[in-house]
Scaffold this motif. Structure first.
Motif, mmCIF file in Angstrom:
data_model
loop_
_atom_site.group_PDB
_atom_site.id
_atom_site.type_symbol
_atom_site.label_atom_id
_atom_site.label_comp_id
_atom_site.label_asym_id
_atom_site.label_seq_id
_atom_site.Cartn_x
_atom_site.Cartn_y
_atom_site.Cartn_z
ATOM 1 N N LEU A 223 0.161 87.387 55.762
ATOM 2 C CA LEU A 223 -1.291 86.628 56.773
ATOM 3 C C LEU A 223 -0.964 85.688 55.647
ATOM 4 N N GLU B 289 -5.880 80.256 57.705
ATOM 5 C CA GLU B 289 -5.036 79.673 59.115
ATOM 6 C C GLU B 289 -6.621 78.213 59.041
ATOM 7 N N ARG B 290 -7.544 78.244 58.605
ATOM 8 C CA ARG B 290 -7.884 76.792 58.017
ATOM 9 C C ARG B 290 -9.403 77.751 56.918
ATOM 10 N N ALA C 263 -10.454 81.541 56.467
ATOM 11 C CA ALA C 263 -10.098 81.709 57.550
ATOM 12 C C ALA C 263 -9.241 82.646 57.772
ATOM 13 N N THR D 265 -5.047 84.740 59.441
ATOM 14 C CA THR D 265 -4.618 84.845 60.572
ATOM 15 C C THR D 265 -5.101 85.537 61.113
ATOM 16 N N ASP D 266 -5.063 86.977 60.138
ATOM 17 C CA ASP D 266 -5.601 88.554 60.913
ATOM 18 C C ASP D 266 -7.171 88.410 61.468
ATOM 19 N N GLY D 267 -7.109 87.061 61.426
ATOM 20 C CA GLY D 267 -9.547 86.726 61.742
ATOM 21 C C GLY D 267 -10.372 87.150 60.659
ATOM 22 N N SER D 268 -9.585 87.628 59.620
ATOM 23 C CA SER D 268 -10.765 88.400 58.610
ATOM 24 C C SER D 268 -11.192 86.462 57.983
ATOM 25 N N THR D 269 -11.927 87.266 57.202
ATOM 26 C CA THR D 269 -12.617 85.612 56.283
ATOM 27 C C THR D 269 -12.863 85.986 55.081
#
Length: 414
Positions: free
Chosen positions: A167, A170-171, A182, A184-188
């Protein structure tokens, strides 16, 4: 000197990449983080993006100073493979500071000289290489890139760094004193500092708002790992042949790294499996030990071919508490063999400054004040050498002087 390249990271978590008999026990140099009680570090939780040499050294340097470190690597596996690497004294000094030098030197080949030869193998001159890491360290060592990266990977795990594979970022949202990320696997996650160490084609560089992009230098490189001839005791470079130059370096007791610098050929050739027949064709005309190595390569030899690119972010590498270092901020042609050293110096100094007592923003400014002039000097001199090799016969060209002066300057503290 040694050619460029990026480590390919492919180690499944928890799986050993090499047989146990080839992986010596990790001996970590003890480090102590001395800090008065009630005086927390300005930076306590750090995210490092990219698990190559730069990111691994940074993780170790931060963890040894008491920071909580998390490493994310886009590859689903993590270990080093690839060709050879030339590690100059200042890089050896960085490896010593993070506790992995003894393991690396156990298989590497140290040497203190390099030789310049003509295309037929005749000796032009022998240079004593400055001890950029101090007189107690070899001036240079040749190593397998995989040996170096495996030592770093094991040390990162041993120091309790949280390693997350497959991963990336992403942001990210920057605010005073922190960065919210954030993945790429949705975690933060929330961090005091986010550092992109994801190489010359860095995604983090663009993500934090830096527009600089790498550009081709005008030369390319073929690279192979081969059997080491008995007479090879240091790095040697061959000038005056049909291509820009050829060379090699010992990288283990029984292996060497050989390369050929050429003009930029078709981009379809770029990759780790270029035709050996093409290397033999382009390398014809060089004799001596280099010619012997070329003739001895078995037909299944893996030939890596790349265009050489360069980049310099000639402005601050940080945007608030997010930044890039290493090849993501500066990458140079490999003609002085300082690429890895500049990256490791970045990592060690950054960790030292952001875990000290001054405010993080001031620490990052001090980091830039120390690093940018040094990496700019290395890049400009490397580009000058490249230009001379692309344009042979340039009046006043003196590669030996430029290499020696650059390394002499690097004996000063990073």
């Amino acid at each position: 000197m040694a050619g460029p390249g990026r480590t390919v990271l492919r180690r499944a978590a928890g799986r050993r990449a090499l047989p146990r008999t080839r992986r010596p026990l990790l001996r970590l140099t003890p480090h102590f983080c001395l800090r008065s009680q009630g005086s927390p570090m300005p930076v306590q939780k750090v995210l490092v993006v990219g698990g190559g040499i730069t990111g691994s050294v940074l993780c170790l340097a931060l963890a040894q100073r008491g920071a909580e470190v998390e490493l994310v690597e886009i590859s689903p596996q993590w270990f080093g493979v690839g060709h050879g690497i030339t590690i100059q004294g200042n890089a050896l000094k960085a490896l010593r500071s993070v506790g992995v030098l003894d393991r690396v030197l156990a298989r590497a080949v140290p040497f203190d000289i390099m030789r310049l030869r003509g295309a037929d193998g005749g000796l032009i001159t022998e240079l004593n290489t400055p001890h950029t890491g101090g007189p107690e360290l070899p001036s240079t060592a040749g190593a397998l890139r995989s040996d170096l990266q495996d030592a770093l990977c094991d040390a990162v795990h041993a120091h309790g760094v949280r390693v997350r594979l497959g991963l990336s970022v992403e942001r990210l949202d920057r605010s005073p004193g922190q960065v919210d990320v954030a993945f790429t696997d949705g975690s933060t996650g929330r961090y005091d500092l986010v550092v992109g160490a994801d190489g010359i084609n860095s995604a983090m560089r663009e993500l934090i708002g830096i527009d600089a992009k790498p550009r081709p230098v005008g030369m390319s490189i073929f690279r192979v790992v081969a059997d080491r001839p008995a007479e090879m005791d240091c790095a040697e470079v061959y000038y005056g042949g049909p291509r820009f130059k050829a060379g090699y370096s010992p990288i283990s007791p029984d292996q060497c790294y050989a390369y050929l610098l050429d003009e930029n050929l078709d981009t379809t050739l770029i990759g780790p499996r270029a035709p050996l027949a093409l290397l033999r064709e382009r390398g014809a005309g060089y004799g001596g030990t280099w010619g012997k190595i070329l003739a001895s390569l078995p037909d299944d030899t893996a030939v890596d071919y790349r265009w050489i690119e360069a980049i310099l972010v000639d402005e601050p590498w940080h945007r608030g508490r997010a930044m890039v270092i290493g090849d993501a901020a500066h990458a140079c042609p490999p003609l002085i063999a300082q690429g890895a050293a500049m990256c490791m110096e970045d990592a060690v100094l950054l960790a030292e400054l952001v875990t000290a007592d001054e405010p993080t923003e001031k620490a990052l400014d001090h980091f830039m004040a120390r690093r940018l002039p040094r990496v700019r000097m290395v890049l400009e001199n490397s580009l000058q050498l490249a230009d001379w090799e692309i344009h042979p016969g340039t009046p006043g060209a003196d590669p030996a002087r430029i290499m020696s002066e650059t390394l002499d300057n690097l004996t000063a503290a990073a």
